[in-house]
Design a protein around this motif. Sequence first.
Motif, PDB file in Angstrom:
ATOM      1  N   LEU A   1     -28.154  36.761  11.709  1.00 37.46           N
ATOM      2  CA  LEU A   1     -29.109  37.803  11.351  1.00 37.46           C
ATOM      3  C   LEU A   1     -30.531  37.431  11.806  1.00 37.46           C
ATOM      4  O   LEU A   1     -31.277  38.263  12.312  1.00 37.46           O
ATOM      5  CB  LEU A   1     -29.088  38.040   9.832  1.00 37.46           C
ATOM      6  CG  LEU A   1     -29.892  39.226   9.321  1.00 37.46           C
ATOM      7  CD1 LEU A   1     -29.289  40.559   9.777  1.00 37.46           C
ATOM      8  CD2 LEU A   1     -29.975  39.204   7.781  1.00 37.46           C
TER       9      LEU A   1
ATOM     10  N   LYS B   1     -31.885  44.884  11.133  1.00 39.55           N
ATOM     11  CA  LYS B   1     -32.116  43.581  11.788  1.00 39.55           C
ATOM     12  C   LYS B   1     -33.361  42.940  11.169  1.00 39.55           C
ATOM     13  O   LYS B   1     -34.338  42.642  11.860  1.00 39.55           O
ATOM     14  CB  LYS B   1     -32.330  43.801  13.290  1.00 39.55           C
ATOM     15  CG  LYS B   1     -31.175  44.549  13.977  1.00 39.55           C
ATOM     16  CD  LYS B   1     -31.475  44.735  15.453  1.00 39.55           C
ATOM     17  CE  LYS B   1     -30.386  45.541  16.149  1.00 39.55           C
ATOM     18  NZ  LYS B   1     -30.624  45.676  17.599  1.00 39.55           N
TER      19      LYS B   1
ATOM     20  N   GLU C   1     -30.710  37.453  15.673  1.00 34.82           N
ATOM     21  CA  GLU C   1     -30.758  38.825  16.176  1.00 34.82           C
ATOM     22  C   GLU C   1     -32.233  39.280  16.245  1.00 34.82           C
ATOM     23  O   GLU C   1     -32.682  39.888  17.221  1.00 34.82           O
ATOM     24  CB  GLU C   1     -29.976  39.710  15.198  1.00 34.82           C
ATOM     25  CG  GLU C   1     -29.735  41.114  15.651  1.00 34.82           C
ATOM     26  CD  GLU C   1     -28.929  41.888  14.594  1.00 34.82           C
ATOM     27  OE1 GLU C   1     -29.126  41.629  13.375  1.00 34.82           O
ATOM     28  OE2 GLU C   1     -28.134  42.751  14.986  1.00 34.82           O
ATOM     29  N   ALA C   2     -32.981  38.960  15.188  1.00 32.19           N
ATOM     30  CA  ALA C   2     -34.406  39.301  15.164  1.00 32.19           C
ATOM     31  C   ALA C   2     -35.166  38.493  16.219  1.00 32.19           C
ATOM     32  O   ALA C   2     -36.028  39.017  16.924  1.00 32.19           O
ATOM     33  CB  ALA C   2     -34.974  39.045  13.770  1.00 32.19           C
TER      34      ALA C   2
ATOM     35  N   TYR D   1     -35.352  47.207  13.084  1.00 28.71           N
ATOM     36  CA  TYR D   1     -35.893  45.897  12.699  1.00 28.71           C
ATOM     37  C   TYR D   1     -36.538  45.890  11.316  1.00 28.71           C
ATOM     38  O   TYR D   1     -36.982  44.864  10.832  1.00 28.71           O
ATOM     39  CB  TYR D   1     -36.880  45.392  13.764  1.00 28.71           C
ATOM     40  CG  TYR D   1     -36.143  44.969  15.010  1.00 28.71           C
ATOM     41  CD1 TYR D   1     -35.682  43.666  15.150  1.00 28.71           C
ATOM     42  CD2 TYR D   1     -35.850  45.892  16.016  1.00 28.71           C
ATOM     43  CE1 TYR D   1     -34.961  43.278  16.268  1.00 28.71           C
ATOM     44  CE2 TYR D   1     -35.136  45.519  17.138  1.00 28.71           C
ATOM     45  CZ  TYR D   1     -34.692  44.213  17.260  1.00 28.71           C
ATOM     46  OH  TYR D   1     -33.972  43.825  18.361  1.00 28.71           O
TER      47      TYR D   1
END
Lengths: 151, 389
Positions: free
Chosen positions: B39, B29, B42-43, B25
């Motif tokens: 993108l 990510k 996804e986080a 992260y």
Amino acid sequence: MAMYNDKVMDYFLHPHNVGEIENADGTGVYGSPVCGDMMQITISVDKDTDVITDAKFKTFGCGSAIASSSMATDMIIGKTVEEALNVSNKQIIEELGGLPAIKIHCSVLADHAIKSAIYDYAKKNNKTYAGLEGFDPDADDEEQEDTPEHI
Amino acid sequence: MRQVYLDYSATTPVKKEVLDEMLPYFSEKFGNPSSLYDLGQEAAAGVAQARGRVAHLINANTNEVFFTSCGSEADNWAFFGVTDAQSAKGKHVITTAIEHHAILHSGEYLSKRGIEVTYLPVDHEGRVHPEDLEKAIRPDTVLVSVMLVNNEVGTVQPIKELAAIAHKHGITFHSDAVQGLGNVPIDVKDLGVDLMSFSSHKIYGPKGVGAMYMKKGTKISNYLHGGAQESARRAGTENTAGIVGFGKAAELAEQNLESHIKNVSSLRDYFIEQVKKNIPDVIVNGTMDGRHPGNANITFKYIEGESILILLNEKGIYISTGSACSSKSLAPSHVLTALGIPVEMIHGSIRFTVGDFTTKEDLDYTVECLTDIVKHLREISSVNAEKGW
């Protein structure tokens, strides 16, 4: 420990003159466990020359209280009583290479304790010293105006 | 040199599994969870999963968990948010004398701005008595805040009973559970709390992340204003890696809760037993009945805590003390003071906290060093058992 310099740490980790002199010529106590620091000092004095031949301390307290007690005993051994009366907390702190500012007022008890021990010696031997004038061994908060805020 | 960390209540190391989940992260990510493209989403998914895990650990609904930057922020939010939202009802808050400074100093701040704060006393075990809360409640009381587990002596408070009393009078109930999370079972529904504060770094997660449980319908204003993050309740771009780490730590805490409590408390009990066996004139502060599993708060009579701390540090052993000499304010521990422990005993108090990486060998080494150190300092000390204080 980052809070104390190497010299203070050395005096704390390996203190000199720990103990209590039996049949001491003078005994002084200053501070209290409630305040967090309490120092007892006992001295042997050559009555003819007034030279302090030995000094030992016992201290309840933090690192700087123990280190400064140890340094103070080192400083007065070999001095005359009058000279010892001139030893100030400021000088003790300077000899230690400085202490954290927050520790200065609370943990350095030595000059009062030394004066108390000499006061005891003077009383027992009917002696008077200029450096003891106006000194009250039972005073709780002796003014330490010569102690700077930051060293 | 050997290192023995016995200050798990101060903070904990990040577990490897936690770090592994966090790492992507930062640079892969890295998207903003508010961004709509993949993108970002996804986080956002990482944050959502973490929320679910924290919620599960405390038996909350997922939409009742709000991430903050730390436990202190959640505590501040509770104090400022509730007194603000309920200012029309009243200006009185009740808390206890043994809270963390995040609570006490929030109370102090409010009391300079027209809010009255009552501090409930505790008994010698560190426990709040429900009848004291009952007596302190006034028609204008808007908030009651009592910590779940005390950080210095580890006493667990009767939160369920206290929350029920607050609710009987229609008052919002908050609990700082920073020391409790992962160390005692927490079921927010069963406890009946409206608000509860948590922190990640006390449960083997990263620093810089906390959470607030907020029961739906609780009257509380926002504390941090800005974007619509956290369902528009707490602004600021999410600390995604930190939150993901907190989530993983919460999942592990839930899986390990039973074994953690069992292992840590048996090590702690062994430590206390060995200290008592090897060192005379020691007092265990607090109570063994309802205590943080890793906490041992011990007074070594006739000596001072900072001296003990420095000498243990020389041996690679890390602990904390309630002594005034070690605090920046030069005030002895407010918690031990509230327990009625004499000041000279507080100066000689040490908090040891055992955690998941502590071994029996660590504790044997600590007892061995401690025995020598205490003996050494007592030889230097101007007070002792014969002379007394």
